[in-house]
Design a protein around this motif. Structure first.
Motif, mmCIF file in Angstrom:
data_model
loop_
_atom_site.group_PDB
_atom_site.id
_atom_site.type_symbol
_atom_site.label_atom_id
_atom_site.label_comp_id
_atom_site.label_asym_id
_atom_site.label_seq_id
_atom_site.Cartn_x
_atom_site.Cartn_y
_atom_site.Cartn_z
ATOM 1 N N SER A 75 8.362 -28.862 -12.391
ATOM 2 C CA SER A 75 8.529 -28.101 -11.150
ATOM 3 C C SER A 75 9.929 -27.517 -11.066
ATOM 4 O O SER A 75 10.133 -26.430 -10.524
ATOM 5 N N PHE A 76 10.910 -28.250 -11.609
ATOM 6 C CA PHE A 76 12.285 -27.745 -11.607
ATOM 7 C C PHE A 76 12.380 -26.460 -12.412
ATOM 8 O O PHE A 76 12.964 -25.469 -11.979
ATOM 9 N N ASP A 77 11.765 -26.463 -13.564
ATOM 10 C CA ASP A 77 11.825 -25.304 -14.454
ATOM 11 C C ASP A 77 11.083 -24.107 -13.873
ATOM 12 O O ASP A 77 11.384 -22.963 -14.190
ATOM 13 N N GLY A 78 10.101 -24.379 -12.989
ATOM 14 C CA GLY A 78 9.283 -23.300 -12.448
ATOM 15 C C GLY A 78 9.740 -22.765 -11.112
ATOM 16 O O GLY A 78 9.029 -21.992 -10.473
ATOM 17 N N ASN A 79 10.945 -23.170 -10.666
ATOM 18 C CA ASN A 79 11.441 -22.732 -9.364
ATOM 19 C C ASN A 79 12.884 -22.268 -9.441
ATOM 20 O O ASN A 79 13.772 -23.036 -9.825
ATOM 21 N N GLU A 80 13.102 -21.031 -9.058
ATOM 22 C CA GLU A 80 14.462 -20.500 -9.058
ATOM 23 C C GLU A 80 15.321 -21.132 -7.960
ATOM 24 O O GLU A 80 16.533 -21.152 -8.043
#
Length: 294
Positions: A110-115
């Motif tokens: 989720s971290f990688d998928g959220n700016e």
């Protein structure tokens, strides 16, 4: 043995993030009511002992999460929760030592998928703090998921997209080895007692806009799993996040009747022939993971 290994229950379809890999739902925002939840558990009890708070939405947003866990325990269910983990600091006291809670899956990708999430340390440390307390005070199993890898492991090594996060985990659990950014099919890394890291390829939700494949293959939907959305809609599996394959609503049709309906039976019989009879199933790449039946 009961029919389903697990039944997914979406206690809310509302999420606090907008992950690049997870399409936003077009359904009306829903938070499942306590009485609806009780009714669902009563109806599904003959069919499973395991429920998963998951489909779309972030379960930690539900204000009555602790009550849902208590009711699950009262009715003899064990619960798995899948979460992005960003709200763990707000709900940790609702989770600690709950006897119904069997496992928590933290979707670290989720971290990688959220700016909007900027510092990995600020994201992961509250999760690790909770894990340290929860595994001491209960027998809960923790699965840390990084489902954002490319199918070419050489690209994963070049990108090093998870290296900073993996380094934090290596230090936290005092690992004597370096975790590689690569997928080992059906095998994760054990970080500590009851704490696991699972890496996998980037996940894609099935979509009616996608092209159909040959429609051949097998799926465990309606055989070992089934899902119930926040408004009570029953769907064949946890990947039908929009209720496209609506089998009926458990609020006005008995679960046993839904399982006996023609559309339900046709889906099961189709996969017995290695054939996807529903359009969404023919546009679902996850089906190919199972290969041949078995």
């Amino acid at each position: 043995m009961k029919r389903f290994k697990r039944i997914y229950i979406e206690i809310t379809n509302v999420c606090n993030l907008q992950c690049s890999f997870c399409p936003q739902t077009g359904r009306q925002a829903e938070f499942m009511e306590i009485e609806t939840f009780r009714n669902i558990l009563d109806q599904i009890k003959p069919y499973t002992d395991y429920i998963y708070f998951h489909v779309k939405g972030e379960p930690f947003l539900h204000p009555q999460l602790d009550r849902f866990l208590d009711i699950s325990h009262e009715k003899g269910f064990q619960v798995n929760i899948t979460t992005n983990g960003t709200l763990i600091h707000k709900v940790r006291d609702k989770l600690i030592a709950k006897p119904a809670l069997r496992q928590i899956n933290f979707s670290l990708h989720s971290f990688d998928g959220n700016e909007g999430l900027h510092r990995k340390e600020d994201y992961i440390h509250p999760i690790l703090s909770f894990i340290n307390e929860a595994t001491v005070k209960s027998n809960v199993i923790i699965s840390l998921r990084l489902w954002n890898l490319d199918k070419d492991n050489r690209i994963n090594q070049e990108k090093q997209r998870n290296r900073e996060l993996l380094a934090i985990l290596e230090k936290e659990f005092d690992l004597p080895y370096r975790i590689q950014e690569m997928v080992f099919p059906s095998r994760g890394a054990k970080l500590a007692d009851r704490i696991y890291l699972n890496q996998d390829y980037e996940f894609q939700w099935p979509d009616l806009k996608e092209e159909e494949d040959d429609g051949m293959g097998f799926c465990h939907g309606l055989r070992s799993q089934i899902a119930i959305l926040a408004d009570g809609t029953v769907v064949p599996c946890c990947l039908d996040g929009e209720g496209i394959m609506n089998l009926g609503n458990i609020k006005n049709t008995e679960f046993s009747e839904i399982l006996a309906m023609e559309r339900t039976i046709n889906i099961i019989r189709g996969f017995s022939r290695m054939e996807a009879v529903e359009e969404l199933c023919r546009k679902c790449g996850y089906r190919k993971k199972f290969g041949k039946k078995g």
